[in-house]
Design a protein around this motif. Structure first.
Motif, PDB file in Angstrom:
ATOM      1  N   VAL A   1       0.951  -1.309   0.176  1.00  0.00           N
ATOM      2  CA  VAL A   1      -0.050  -0.090   0.107  1.00  0.00           C
ATOM      3  C   VAL A   1       0.868   1.429  -0.008  1.00  0.00           C
ATOM      4  N   VAL A   2       0.597   2.175  -0.853  1.00  0.00           N
ATOM      5  CA  VAL A   2       1.155   3.583  -0.839  1.00  0.00           C
ATOM      6  C   VAL A   2       0.230   4.421  -0.419  1.00  0.00           C
ATOM      7  N   VAL A   3       0.627   5.320   0.505  1.00  0.00           N
ATOM      8  CA  VAL A   3      -0.103   6.403   1.106  1.00  0.00           C
ATOM      9  C   VAL A   3       0.675   7.989   1.063  1.00  0.00           C
ATOM     10  N   THR A   4       0.023   8.700   0.367  1.00  0.00           N
ATOM     11  CA  THR A   4       0.803  10.020   0.138  1.00  0.00           C
ATOM     12  C   THR A   4       0.454  11.116   1.672  1.00  0.00           C
ATOM     13  N   GLY A   5       1.180  11.872   1.678  1.00  0.00           N
ATOM     14  CA  GLY A   5       1.074  12.645   2.832  1.00  0.00           C
ATOM     15  C   GLY A   5       0.645  11.997   3.964  1.00  0.00           C
ATOM     16  N   ALA A   6       1.611  10.776   4.372  1.00  0.00           N
ATOM     17  CA  ALA A   6       1.361   9.964   5.479  1.00  0.00           C
ATOM     18  C   ALA A   6       2.295  10.145   6.589  1.00  0.00           C
ATOM     19  N   GLY A   7       3.036  11.407   6.643  1.00  0.00           N
ATOM     20  CA  GLY A   7       3.591  11.781   7.619  1.00  0.00           C
ATOM     21  C   GLY A   7       3.025  12.246   9.011  1.00  0.00           C
ATOM     22  N   ARG A   8       1.646  12.691   8.866  1.00  0.00           N
ATOM     23  CA  ARG A   8       1.013  13.293   9.880  1.00  0.00           C
ATOM     24  C   ARG A   8      -0.604  12.919   9.695  1.00  0.00           C
ATOM     25  N   GLY A   9      -1.230  13.371  10.770  1.00  0.00           N
ATOM     26  CA  GLY A   9      -2.785  13.500  10.390  1.00  0.00           C
ATOM     27  C   GLY A   9      -3.529  12.289   9.924  1.00  0.00           C
ATOM     28  N   LEU A  10      -4.366  12.445   9.017  1.00  0.00           N
ATOM     29  CA  LEU A  10      -5.217  11.374   8.553  1.00  0.00           C
ATOM     30  C   LEU A  10      -4.166  10.272   7.660  1.00  0.00           C
ATOM     31  N   GLY A  11      -3.146  10.802   6.995  1.00  0.00           N
ATOM     32  CA  GLY A  11      -2.200  10.035   6.283  1.00  0.00           C
ATOM     33  C   GLY A  11      -1.445   9.154   7.355  1.00  0.00           C
ATOM     34  N   ARG A  12      -0.972   9.701   8.305  1.00  0.00           N
ATOM     35  CA  ARG A  12      -0.331   8.695   9.292  1.00  0.00           C
ATOM     36  C   ARG A  12      -1.181   7.775   9.693  1.00  0.00           C
ATOM     37  N   ALA A  13      -2.514   8.217  10.294  1.00  0.00           N
ATOM     38  CA  ALA A  13      -3.374   7.021  10.697  1.00  0.00           C
ATOM     39  C   ALA A  13      -3.638   5.919   9.625  1.00  0.00           C
ATOM     40  N   HIS A  14      -3.841   6.277   8.481  1.00  0.00           N
ATOM     41  CA  HIS A  14      -3.992   5.320   7.469  1.00  0.00           C
ATOM     42  C   HIS A  14      -2.894   4.333   7.345  1.00  0.00           C
ATOM     43  N   ALA A  15      -1.695   5.100   7.291  1.00  0.00           N
ATOM     44  CA  ALA A  15      -0.437   4.045   6.993  1.00  0.00           C
ATOM     45  C   ALA A  15      -0.468   3.161   8.423  1.00  0.00           C
ATOM     46  N   LEU A  16      -0.577   3.582   9.385  1.00  0.00           N
ATOM     47  CA  LEU A  16      -0.445   2.557  10.669  1.00  0.00           C
ATOM     48  C   LEU A  16      -1.723   1.733  10.666  1.00  0.00           C
ATOM     49  N   ALA A  17      -2.850   2.043  10.257  1.00  0.00           N
ATOM     50  CA  ALA A  17      -3.837   1.251  10.051  1.00  0.00           C
ATOM     51  C   ALA A  17      -3.665   0.004   9.204  1.00  0.00           C
ATOM     52  N   PHE A  18      -3.093   0.376   7.867  1.00  0.00           N
ATOM     53  CA  PHE A  18      -2.836  -0.588   7.011  1.00  0.00           C
ATOM     54  C   PHE A  18      -1.795  -1.640   7.630  1.00  0.00           C
ATOM     55  N   ALA A  19      -0.821  -1.133   8.036  1.00  0.00           N
ATOM     56  CA  ALA A  19       0.293  -1.862   8.611  1.00  0.00           C
ATOM     57  C   ALA A  19      -0.361  -2.874   9.487  1.00  0.00           C
ATOM     58  N   ALA A  20      -1.209  -2.347  10.463  1.00  0.00           N
ATOM     59  CA  ALA A  20      -1.871  -3.359  11.465  1.00  0.00           C
ATOM     60  C   ALA A  20      -2.553  -4.466  10.849  1.00  0.00           C
TER      61      ALA A  20
END
Length: 311
Positions: free
Chosen positions: A10-29
């Motif tokens: 999965v690629v998530v753009t703007g994933a360093g903070r906020g919604l993008g960070r939450a998405h990245a962590l959730a996908f990894a989980a």
């Protein structure tokens, strides 16, 4: 880790903070290997980091910090610091997934920033900057990902690919002081509908979300109403939006494409866009007076549109 995204990249753009960070962590989980993209800019897009070459970066800046969080939890991730609103940056983003993990399954377009002004004070540069990061920043990664998936499909390896775009209530209803942002987010909805129709033959599903959450872009506007509660359910936490994004980005969402969803707190809403309402057909050309009289009658039969935010 195991979950509904086990084995997916999965690629998530703007994933360093906020919604993008939450998405990245959730996908990894949920078992995904994640490419965490973030340019490291300020709220208004001012440069504050990122990789000039637009390539994979090591643990530095917001993207690297999210990668560290994912790895600390036992997941796999790599940071990418490229500018996805450039051809080079978008191409290197997709290449980062393919070169690091050998595949690409899901693209989440999330990157963005604000340059809020009332229309009479909105500079051309502020218009262009917001259009660039939101609209072009959705188009270019999508284009490069779609080219890869099309090649896979033509080679007889039809993917189970997913794209989740990020629109906004501002794009659906408008928002006072955000003419540039609202126009860009409305454009993302149009792009989503076209991409869903064009890419379905290649095994790609494309949907959009209109999230409401407490992030850098919203905390100044809704400082009082969006404050985290002392206890209990935090309805404005970005993490509330991510479960829907993860599901849309998984194989479990088979058959769902060309849709827009609003996500806020514990609520998910299927948004229904422009549909034909009351109509009249004279069978010949109207005069201006006739057109006006008929239009007023039709408006009396039509539903009342939603209020523009801030009006």
């Amino acid at each position: 880790m195991s979950g509904i995204c086990e084995g997916r990249v999965v690629v998530v753009t703007g994933a360093g903070r906020g919604l993008g960070r939450a998405h990245a962590l959730a996908f990894a989980a949920e078992g995904a290997r994640v490419v965490v993209n973030d340019l490291g800019v300020g709220l208004d897009g001012t440069r504050g980091g990122g990789s000039p070459a637009g390539q994979v970066v090591e643990e530095s800046g917001p993207a690297g910090q999210v990668v560290e969080e994912i790895r600390a939890a036992g997941g796999e991730a790599v940071a990418h610091g490229g500018d996805i609103a450039t051809t080079e940056g978008a191409a290197s983003l997709i290449a980062a997934a393919l070169e690091t993990y050998g595949r690409l399954d899901t693209l989440v377009n999330n990157a963005g920033f604000l340059r809020d002004r009332m229309l009479v004070n909105l500079d051309e540069d502020d218009w262009d900057a917001v259009m660039r990061v939101h609209l072009k920043g959705h188009f270019l990664p999508l284009r490069h990902a779609a080219a890869h998936w099309r090649a896979q499909a033509k080679a007889g390896r039809t993917p189970v690919a997913r794209v989740v775009n990020t629109s906004s209530g501002a794009g659906l209803l408008g928002s006072v002081g955000q003419g540039n942002y609202s126009a860009a987010k409305a454009g993302i909805v149009g792009l989503t509908l076209v991409a869903a129709a064009e890419l379905a033959r290649y095994g790609v599903q494309v949907n959009a979300i209109a999230p409401a959450a407490r992030t850098r872009m919203t905390e100044r506007t809704f400082a009082e109403t969006m404050a985290a509660p002392a206890g209990g359910f935090d309805a404005m936490a970005p993490e509330n939006v991510s479960p829907l994004v993860v599901w849309l980005g998984s194989a479990a969402s088979t058959g769902v494409t060309g849709r827009v969803f609003e996500a806020e707190g514990g609520r998910i809403t299927v948004m229904e866009g422009w549909r034909p309402g009351p109509s009249a057909d004279k069978g010949a050309r109207w005069t201006p007076t006739e057109a006006g009289e008929t239009t007023r009658k039709l408006l009396a039969e039509a539903g009342v549109p939603g209020a523009v935010y801030g009006a």
